[in-house]
Scaffold this motif. Structure first.
Motif, short mmCIF file in Angstrom:
data_model
loop_
_atom_site.label_atom_id
_atom_site.label_comp_id
_atom_site.label_asym_id
_atom_site.label_seq_id
_atom_site.Cartn_x
_atom_site.Cartn_y
_atom_site.Cartn_z
N ALA A 9 -7.98 -4.15 70.74
CA ALA A 9 -9.41 -4.17 70.46
C ALA A 9 -10.22 -3.54 71.58
N PHE A 10 -9.82 -3.81 72.83
CA PHE A 10 -10.56 -3.27 73.98
C PHE A 10 -10.50 -1.74 74.00
N LEU A 11 -9.30 -1.18 73.87
CA LEU A 11 -9.18 0.28 73.89
C LEU A 11 -9.86 0.91 72.67
N ALA A 12 -9.75 0.26 71.52
CA ALA A 12 -10.37 0.81 70.32
C ALA A 12 -11.90 0.84 70.46
N ARG A 13 -12.47 -0.17 71.09
CA ARG A 13 -13.93 -0.19 71.29
C ARG A 13 -14.35 0.91 72.26
N LEU A 14 -13.55 1.10 73.31
CA LEU A 14 -13.86 2.19 74.24
C LEU A 14 -13.76 3.55 73.54
N GLY A 16 -14.03 4.13 70.39
CA GLY A 16 -15.06 4.27 69.37
C GLY A 16 -16.35 4.84 69.92
N ARG A 17 -16.61 4.60 71.21
CA ARG A 17 -17.83 5.12 71.82
C ARG A 17 -17.83 6.64 71.94
N ILE A 18 -16.63 7.23 71.97
CA ILE A 18 -16.56 8.70 72.06
C ILE A 18 -15.97 9.31 70.79
N GLY A 19 -15.88 8.51 69.73
CA GLY A 19 -15.48 9.03 68.43
C GLY A 19 -14.00 9.20 68.22
N LEU A 20 -13.14 8.52 68.98
CA LEU A 20 -11.70 8.63 68.79
C LEU A 20 -11.23 7.67 67.70
N PRO A 21 -10.23 8.06 66.88
CA PRO A 21 -9.69 7.15 65.86
C PRO A 21 -8.90 6.02 66.52
N THR A 22 -8.72 4.94 65.78
CA THR A 22 -8.09 3.76 66.36
C THR A 22 -6.58 3.87 66.51
N ILE A 23 -5.92 4.62 65.63
CA ILE A 23 -4.44 4.63 65.63
C ILE A 23 -3.86 5.02 66.99
N PRO A 24 -4.21 6.20 67.55
CA PRO A 24 -3.62 6.55 68.85
C PRO A 24 -4.00 5.59 69.96
N LEU A 25 -5.15 4.93 69.84
CA LEU A 25 -5.57 3.97 70.87
C LEU A 25 -4.74 2.69 70.80
N PHE A 26 -4.44 2.22 69.59
CA PHE A 26 -3.54 1.08 69.45
C PHE A 26 -2.16 1.41 70.03
N PHE A 268 0.92 -0.83 65.14
CA PHE A 268 0.79 0.35 65.99
C PHE A 268 0.97 0.00 67.46
N PHE A 269 0.55 -1.20 67.87
CA PHE A 269 0.80 -1.65 69.23
C PHE A 269 2.31 -1.75 69.49
N GLY A 270 3.02 -2.38 68.55
CA GLY A 270 4.47 -2.48 68.67
C GLY A 270 5.14 -1.13 68.66
N PHE A 271 4.57 -0.20 67.90
CA PHE A 271 5.05 1.17 67.86
C PHE A 271 4.99 1.78 69.26
N GLY A 272 3.88 1.54 69.97
CA GLY A 272 3.72 2.06 71.32
C GLY A 272 4.70 1.44 72.30
#
Length: 399
Positions: A9-14, A16-26, A268-272
């Motif tokens: 959630a923390f990385l996804a919120r960061l 989101g501020r610059i328009g990045l999709p959530t998948i690579p961030l998870f 996706f977290f487990g994927f990473g």
């Protein structure tokens, strides 16, 4: 698990501020907090989240099935089959040729054919949801290709296992394929003729009981499917397809949203967690070549699909970029290859290839209008500014 949710959630919120999709961030959260990178390690063993990750995949594909209507399958079945088979022929064929060109061995080439040939159902589903494209005309062919891929996946795994493990029993291989095909046939029969009966079983007024019922059905059927050599993803999709066409289909779609979103993040977290970026430099050039081949084959498959359906440049670009991701199936093949004692370069190659495309695909899919401009008919597409405006998401998207 709590740390995984908070980090994602923390990385996804960061992002989101610059328009990045959530998948690579998870995925990035899993890499940074996993055992394969320096610093704080949240989980030493990625298998600790294996069951929750599997649940995330099941719920993603279950939701995909809910959005896929039987009428679409009946009216567009032939086109979907042709598009799906063409996609597989281009990508699996290119992967097999690439595998032989590397010279790592015949079994290794067969593994690479699957790695390069099959899209990530989970990432494709998440891209469609995040981009608000579930209702787009090109989404139906994309879903059709995913269905064909998952059916191929079940038969491919059944045939590949005895080959790479050195089994000499053709009868055993044939039996595994027959079991997988038979179970798929049962699911197809239930989807075609059992909807009314199943609809009565799920005619439940209480939301709590309905959630327990559809979740139990999706997970149970997926687990049984794996015993028959069928991927849990395709089984979950078929259960969603059946329930989505019942009277309670709309309610189920609304109730599954929070479950889907929460456990997809864990998937996706487990994927990473399973990716070791430090091994990438040893196979960087084969990985980059494979990524380039996949991009070219996906554009070719997108153009062919567009010709079948009469799409313009923008839907063609959406098809090509949405199906670009590779993921869970490739990692399954990496595990199988390691267990069979195949070339040790396979594991870092697959990890690097999957990581690059898992990050690249959502980014490219969100900017598919750039590709549309250079495709045939691209001059007639809307301006970049207009295309960059995100489409309104359906009211039941759950975001």
């Amino acid at each position: 698990m709590g740390g995984a949710f908070v980090a994602a959630a923390f990385l996804a919120r960061l992002g989101g501020r610059i328009g990045l999709p959530t998948i690579p961030l998870f995925i990035l959260a899993g890499i940074l907090l996993g055992p394969n990178t320096p610093g704080f390690v949240l989980l030493e063993d990625p298998h600790d989240l294996e069951m929750l990750s599997a649940l995330g995949l099941v719920l993603l594909l279950f939701y995909l099935g809910l959005e896929f209507h039987m009428d679409d399958l009946k009216t567009g079945g032939k086109k979907m089959a042709v598009a799906g088979c063409t996609y597989l022929a281009l990508n699996v064929g290119a992967g097999l040729g690439f595998g032989f060109a590397l010279g790592w061995g015949t079994s290794e080439a067969l593994v690479l054919a699957g790695v390069l040939g099959i899209s990530s159902s989970a990432i494709v589903t998440k891209i469609l949801v995040d981009a608000g494209r579930i209702g787009n005309p090109e989404t139906k062919p994309i879903l059709g290709i995913i269905v064909v891929e998952d059916i191929f996946l079940a038969l491919y795994l059944a045939a590949l296992q005895p080959v790479i493990s050195g089994s000499e029993s053709a009868g055993e291989t044939a039996w595994q394929i027959a079991k997988a095909f038979g179970f798929l046939l049962l699911l197809a029969i239930a989807a075609r003729w059992g909807t009314k009966l199943i609809g009565r079983l799920f005619a439940i007024k209480d939301d709590e009981l309905l959630v327990i019922s559809f979740l139990g059905a999706a997970v149970l059927v997926s687990g049984i499917a794996e015993q028959f050599g069928v991927a849990d993803a395709i089984a979950a999709f078929m259960v969603g397809l059946i329930l989505g066409n019942t009277a309670n289909g709309e309610r189920i779609r609304e109730l599954v949203h929070p479950l889907r979103d929460a456990f997809a993040a864990i998937f996706f977290f487990g994927f990473g967690l399973s990716i070791a970026p430090g091994d990438l430099p040893t196979v960087i050039w084969p990985v980059l070549i494979a990524v380039l081949i996949t991009v070219v084959m996906n554009v070719g498959a997108g153009l062919f699909t567009a010709r079948i359906y009469g799409f313009g440049a923008e839907p063609t670009a959406n098809v090509s970029t949405t199906l670009l991701a590779r993921g869970e199936f490739a990692l399954i093949l990496a595990t199988m290859a390691a267990a069979a004692g195949l070339d040790e370069r396979l594991s870092p190659f697959i990890a690097g290839y999957v990581l690059i495309l898992a990050v690249l695909a959502p980014l490219v899919a969100g900017r598919s209008h750039w590709l549309a401009k250079i495709l045939p008919g691209g001059r007639n597409t809307p301006s970049e500014e207009a295309a960059a405006i995100p489409e309104p998401e359906p009211a039941n998207s759950g975001r």
